[in-house]
Design a protein around this motif. Structure first.
Motif, PDB file in Angstrom:
ATOM      1  N   ASN A 177       0.853  -1.184   0.000  1.00 38.85           N
ATOM      2  CA  ASN A 177       0.000   0.000   0.000  1.00 38.85           C
ATOM      3  C   ASN A 177       0.895   1.242   0.000  1.00 38.85           C
ATOM      4  O   ASN A 177       1.698   1.443   0.911  1.00 38.85           O
ATOM      5  N   LEU A 180       0.632   3.541   3.157  1.00 33.99           N
ATOM      6  CA  LEU A 180       1.164   2.901   4.360  1.00 33.99           C
ATOM      7  C   LEU A 180       2.671   2.733   4.261  1.00 33.99           C
ATOM      8  O   LEU A 180       3.390   2.891   5.254  1.00 33.99           O
ATOM      9  N   HIS A 264      -2.193   1.293  10.536  1.00 33.50           N
ATOM     10  CA  HIS A 264      -3.512   0.658  10.472  1.00 33.50           C
ATOM     11  C   HIS A 264      -3.427  -0.857  10.645  1.00 33.50           C
ATOM     12  O   HIS A 264      -4.185  -1.600  10.003  1.00 33.50           O
ATOM     13  N   ARG A 346      -9.878  -9.097   6.883  1.00 35.33           N
ATOM     14  CA  ARG A 346     -10.360  -8.330   8.044  1.00 35.33           C
ATOM     15  C   ARG A 346      -9.240  -7.944   9.001  1.00 35.33           C
ATOM     16  O   ARG A 346      -9.390  -7.019   9.786  1.00 35.33           O
ATOM     17  N   TYR A 348      -6.089  -6.970   8.007  1.00 35.01           N
ATOM     18  CA  TYR A 348      -5.283  -5.871   7.475  1.00 35.01           C
ATOM     19  C   TYR A 348      -5.834  -5.464   6.118  1.00 35.01           C
ATOM     20  O   TYR A 348      -5.176  -5.618   5.086  1.00 35.01           O
ATOM     21  N   PRO A 349      -7.065  -4.917   6.082  1.00 35.17           N
ATOM     22  CA  PRO A 349      -7.733  -4.643   4.800  1.00 35.17           C
ATOM     23  C   PRO A 349      -6.958  -3.695   3.896  1.00 35.17           C
ATOM     24  O   PRO A 349      -6.905  -3.895   2.681  1.00 35.17           O
ATOM     25  N   SER A 350      -6.353  -2.649   4.464  1.00 35.96           N
ATOM     26  CA  SER A 350      -5.679  -1.646   3.636  1.00 35.96           C
ATOM     27  C   SER A 350      -4.449  -2.196   2.939  1.00 35.96           C
ATOM     28  O   SER A 350      -4.027  -1.669   1.899  1.00 35.96           O
ATOM     29  N   GLU A 351      -3.853  -3.271   3.451  1.00 34.47           N
ATOM     30  CA  GLU A 351      -2.685  -3.886   2.827  1.00 34.47           C
ATOM     31  C   GLU A 351      -3.053  -5.116   2.018  1.00 34.47           C
ATOM     32  O   GLU A 351      -2.413  -5.411   1.004  1.00 34.47           O
ATOM     33  N   THR A 352      -4.095  -5.837   2.431  1.00 32.71           N
ATOM     34  CA  THR A 352      -4.427  -7.113   1.788  1.00 32.71           C
ATOM     35  C   THR A 352      -4.763  -6.948   0.311  1.00 32.71           C
ATOM     36  O   THR A 352      -4.290  -7.722  -0.544  1.00 32.71           O
ATOM     37  N   THR A 354      -4.003  -4.434  -1.915  1.00 30.94           N
ATOM     38  CA  THR A 354      -2.848  -4.056  -2.732  1.00 30.94           C
ATOM     39  C   THR A 354      -1.825  -5.179  -2.780  1.00 30.94           C
ATOM     40  O   THR A 354      -1.160  -5.374  -3.807  1.00 30.94           O
ATOM     41  N   ASN A 355      -1.697  -5.940  -1.705  1.00 33.45           N
ATOM     42  CA  ASN A 355      -0.758  -7.053  -1.679  1.00 33.45           C
ATOM     43  C   ASN A 355      -1.155  -8.114  -2.701  1.00 33.45           C
ATOM     44  O   ASN A 355      -0.310  -8.655  -3.411  1.00 33.45           O
TER      45      ASN A 355
END
Length: 369
Positions: A177, A180, A264, A346, A348-352, A354-355
């Motif tokens: 992300n 992040l 986050h 759930r 780590y939504p902000s990274e999952t 884009t990962n």
């Protein structure tokens, strides 16, 4: 968990954290299964430490042949770690002589926290260079002195030096992300520059490593990335526990919590803490970044740890640093990654998200035509 898995975890805890939970009776065939499990997770020498600590127990009934197999493996692990220590020390001597400010990550640095440092299965020598000019100088030296041609990918220079694999990291760790990752790099850069350097000695050589608070954050981010890409690594969970038990008194947990909030990753940190309490018998009081009185179900994660069967080959699980998609267009591997990302969304939504797409894009560049 079945009896083999329960005894495996008990012996692993005994060899790492001094746990003395009683062993259940097993046949020699099941002891062989336990050995294979320890081997696959890269913790066989640590499990053997647990066996040796309770050799007088009635249910430790390995055959003489099995004991000899364990002893031979431990001896090989010790010798490899000893050689890695020697070469790491000599490599840092070379790099320090050229004023490149190398910082040792994980590996031999984290091994110094173990009760038996030589029993940590050694791998690559990972070195972080926080300053760009020094990083370039180190890369130039490596390219001219490595065993064979160095390769570079995603800002990491990889090469062999006197028989050990070395990686030069221009970023200590990355998130996919963009926002992040920008925050993470800001934290790292500020901490490396403002805090007193931390040193340890390996084979008589003074070597810089990460400050305790940053080291804990680094370990937690690595575990998060590993969970999202490959599944839970018992070895990394152990090392999270080692940091908390051995140098936790040097960690600024107020600063750490601020970093967790900025990145986050509160729910992911909670999961990592739950794995320590559920698998390694830590108490919540030992894990300040956990939310008190929150119940966490880790049964699905635990099944992943021991899920070595089925149609999926699980090569992704035991090859650290290799993405599930690399060099393959296997549909079952892709479906595994989709389902896996959905399950951990759930935490780590902000990274999952884009990962997943970063991994997919990376895989396309490796598929053979």
């Amino acid at each position: 968990m079945d009896v083999v898995e329960r005894n495996f975890l008990r012996l692993l805890r005994s060899g790492t954290f001094g746990d003395d939970s009683p062993i259940e009776p097993m046949s020699q065939w099941k002891w062989e299964r336990l050995y294979q499990t320890a081997l696959m997770h890269g913790v066989a020498a640590l499990v053997y430490d647990g066996i040796r600590s309770r050799e007088g127990e009635f249910f430790i009934n390995l055959s003489n042949e099995q004991k000899e197999t364990w002893r031979r493996l431990v001896s090989e692990t010790e010798e490899k770690s000893r050689q890695t220590n020697i070469l790491t020390a000599r490599l840092f001597e070379e790099l320090n002589h050229r004023s490149t400010r190398p910082i040792l990550l994980k590996g031999q640095a984290i091994a110094t926290l173990y009760n038996m440092p030589l029993h940590r299965t050694s791998g690559d020598c990972d070195i972080f260079f926080p300053l760009a000019p020094q990083s370039k100088k180190a890369d130039d030296w490596a390219k001219g002195n490595c065993d064979k041609e160095a390769t570079s990918e995603k800002g990491v220079l990889q090469y062999m030096w006197k028989g050990i694999k070395v990686e030069h990291h221009h970023r200590m760790v990355r998130l996919t992300n963009v926002f992040l990752n920008r925050t993470l790099q800001s934290i790292v850069n500020k901490e490396i520059r403002c805090c007193d350097s931390t040193y340890l000695y390996i084979d008589g050589q003074k070597i810089e490593t990460l400050p305790p608070t940053l080291n804990l954050l680094y370990t937690m981010v690595r575990i998060a990335k590993y969970i999202l890409n490959d599944g839970v690594s018992l070895k990394q969970i152990i090392e999270l526990g080692m940091i908390l038990r051995k140098i936790g008194d040097k960690v600024d947990f107020i600063k750490l919590q601020q970093w967790i909030d900025k990145l986050h990753m509160g729910d992911m940190a909670q999961l990592e803490g739950a794995l320590l309490t559920g698998l390694m018998n830590f108490s919540q009081d030992e894990i300040p970044f956990m939310r008190p009185n929150q119940k966490d179900d880790i049964s699905a994660v635990t099944r992943d740890i021991f899920n070595l069967k089925g149609n999926h080959t699980y090569d992704w699980y035991f090859t650290q640093g290799k993405n599930v998609f690399v060099s393959t267009n296997n549909k079952s591997a892709m479906m595994w990654h989709i389902n896996h990302s959905r399950r951990f969304f759930r935490y780590y939504p902000s990274e999952t998200v884009t990962n997943f797409f970063t991994s997919f894009a990376h895989s396309l560049s490796h598929i053979e035509e």
